[in-house]
Design a protein around this motif. Structure first.
Motif, PDB file in Angstrom:
ATOM      1  N   ALA A 150       0.935  -1.282   0.078  1.00 55.17           N
ATOM      2  CA  ALA A 150      -0.019  -0.038   0.043  1.00 55.17           C
ATOM      3  C   ALA A 150       0.813   1.236  -0.079  1.00 55.17           C
ATOM      4  CB  ALA A 150      -1.131  -0.021   1.356  1.00 55.17           C
ATOM      5  N   LEU A 195       0.362  -4.716  13.155  1.00 56.19           N
ATOM      6  CA  LEU A 195       0.229  -2.995  12.847  1.00 56.19           C
ATOM      7  C   LEU A 195       0.763  -3.157  11.433  1.00 56.19           C
ATOM      8  CD1 LEU A 195       0.167  -0.356  13.718  1.00 56.19           C
ATOM      9  CD2 LEU A 195       2.548  -0.468  14.602  1.00 56.19           C
ATOM     10  N   PHE A 196       2.058  -3.801  11.019  1.00 55.56           N
ATOM     11  CA  PHE A 196       2.560  -3.517   9.751  1.00 55.56           C
ATOM     12  C   PHE A 196       2.048  -4.069   8.734  1.00 55.56           C
ATOM     13  CE2 PHE A 196       6.040  -1.596  12.474  1.00 55.56           C
ATOM     14  CZ  PHE A 196       6.031  -0.672  11.870  1.00 55.56           C
ATOM     15  N   ARG A 198      -1.335  -4.820   8.606  1.00 51.91           N
ATOM     16  CA  ARG A 198      -2.339  -4.049   8.173  1.00 51.91           C
ATOM     17  C   ARG A 198      -2.181  -2.702   7.317  1.00 51.91           C
ATOM     18  NH1 ARG A 198      -5.987  -4.592  13.773  1.00 51.91           N
ATOM     19  NH2 ARG A 198      -6.284  -6.922  13.517  1.00 51.91           N
ATOM     20  N   LEU A 199      -1.003  -2.328   7.859  1.00 51.48           N
ATOM     21  CA  LEU A 199      -0.478  -0.944   7.180  1.00 51.48           C
ATOM     22  C   LEU A 199      -0.275  -1.122   5.374  1.00 51.48           C
ATOM     23  CD1 LEU A 199       0.432   1.957   7.079  1.00 51.48           C
ATOM     24  CD2 LEU A 199       2.588   1.183   7.756  1.00 51.48           C
ATOM     25  N   ALA A 202      -3.148  -2.507   3.246  1.00 53.79           N
ATOM     26  CA  ALA A 202      -4.453  -1.942   3.073  1.00 53.79           C
ATOM     27  C   ALA A 202      -5.300  -1.895   1.583  1.00 53.79           C
ATOM     28  CB  ALA A 202      -4.333  -0.605   3.917  1.00 53.79           C
TER      29      ALA A 202
ATOM     30  N   ARG B 198      -5.580   2.468   9.226  1.00 56.75           N
ATOM     31  CA  ARG B 198      -5.347   1.189   8.927  1.00 56.75           C
ATOM     32  C   ARG B 198      -5.474  -0.020   9.934  1.00 56.75           C
ATOM     33  NH1 ARG B 198      -1.268   1.938   3.903  1.00 56.75           N
ATOM     34  NH2 ARG B 198      -2.613   3.568   2.702  1.00 56.75           N
ATOM     35  N   LEU B 199      -4.735   0.156  10.840  1.00 54.03           N
ATOM     36  CA  LEU B 199      -4.881  -0.778  12.047  1.00 54.03           C
ATOM     37  C   LEU B 199      -6.091  -1.157  12.702  1.00 54.03           C
ATOM     38  CD1 LEU B 199      -3.406  -2.482  14.248  1.00 54.03           C
ATOM     39  CD2 LEU B 199      -3.123  -0.416  15.602  1.00 54.03           C
TER      40      LEU B 199
END
Lengths: 202, 202
Positions: A150, A195-196, A198-199, A202, B198-199
């Motif tokens: 993303a 966290l990363f 999902r980042l 996305a 995003r998270l």
DNA sequence: GTCTATAGTCTGATAGAC
DNA sequence: GTCTATCAGACTATAGAC
């Protein structure tokens, strides 16, 4: 002939003992807070003997910082242009978190130095460090442009990885106080992966 | 009758001048690295005059830490159980980042203290701080359980907000060296909003 | 190479005049 | 309340014996 003579085995060993002791004391008290008495005691040597191997207190500190800088940047060096983007970045996060877990003193040594304006390694920040980050940021930007992750600012992505992983070493006392003493690292690894992931997807 | 007599206007003003000077010097050099000479010079007062208003160097430092702790925790205090979950957390991130931008010395003062094991505010970490974080973590956990945000460990979420926002104050020298002097805060605000959105909405 | 002794400096804190 | 002068201790670094 070499500009500096080769070191004997005992010189090499004693220099290592002093650097290990310096790491212990400098990382806990900072440069000004550390004393040669503490370092000598930690190393099991006399104070003048320290200054036989290193010309000054500052020389010990500088030797530590420069010899550890490569180790500290190795996880970012290893980021591979040709690997899978998300896996590469998540691996980088894992390697960096492992450094915080296994080498917290090294992390705090750098944190103390940078926090006070990097008076002794300021040059390396705008030099080697910036060069490396620029190169890897270009790689990450390329992955974003190709639609393989993303879109995300590569510099702030790298800053966020540094901040999040080093926090567990540098602010260990605070983290453990809030968690009631529980080991934060298993939870941290799971959280950061989430966290990363999902980042980036996305 | 009060245990301590009320302060005159000039006393209040001089104490504030000294605390401002102490913040400047302690945040840059740490407790041991700071000297009373530096603080006195910064405050425009003589060294004995400092010690007329505060009994010791440590008293200045402790007064700073405890008077700033509330300010520092206010953004988390303001997290509202009844607001929109994602908006509340993003607002918290924004408020905390604004503190790093507007009060970097305060951030570095705490960072120096915690980095060296919090010898002078250790009690508050396991006390007031833990109490507040526990309460807000319960709120965030409730939002996750109700499906109003993506499931996430609330403690590590809070740690990550601290780490990411404080990094821009505490490691300012490093960040600016890598960015070539550019102001990091506009980019940081955009990046952090993206990251946490995003998270939490994955 | 390693030590004891110490020089020279800096630092936190106090005494005492005004 | 504020200052000059100064003390006592800690600190980095050096000298010189062994």
């Amino acid at each position: 002939m070499p500009a500096t003579p080769p070191l004997t085995r005992i010189q090499i060993k004693n220099r290592q003992v002093i650097l290990e002791a310096g790491l212990e004391v400098f990382s806990q008290h900072g440069f000004r807070g550390a004393t040669l008495d503490q370092i000598a005691s930690q190393a099991g040597l006399s104070k003048p003997n320290l200054l036989y191997y290193f010309p000054s207190k500052e020389a010990i500190h500088v030797a530590l910082l420069s010899s550890l800088l490569d180790t500290w940047l190795a996880p970012l060096q290893a980021l591979d242009d040709h690997g899978d983007p998300v896996a590469e970045i998540l691996d980088y996060v894992r390697r960096k978190l492992a450094l915080s877990r296994d080498f917290p003193r090294e992390s705090r040594l750098f944190a103390n130095e940078v926090l006070q304006g990097a008076p002794r390694i300021g040059g390396a920040l705008g030099g080697d460090l910036k060069t490396l980050v620029d190169a890897k940021a270009a790689v990450i930007r390329g992955w974003g442009a190709a639609g393989r992750i993303a879109p995300v600012d590569p510099y702030h992505l790298i800053f966020s990885i540094w901040a999040l992983t080093q926090h567990y070493a540098d602010f260990d006392v605070q983290v453990r106080a809030v968690l009631g003493g529980e080991d934060p690292f298993p939870g941290a690894e799971a959280y950061l992966e989430q966290l990363f992931r999902r980042l980036l997807t996305a």
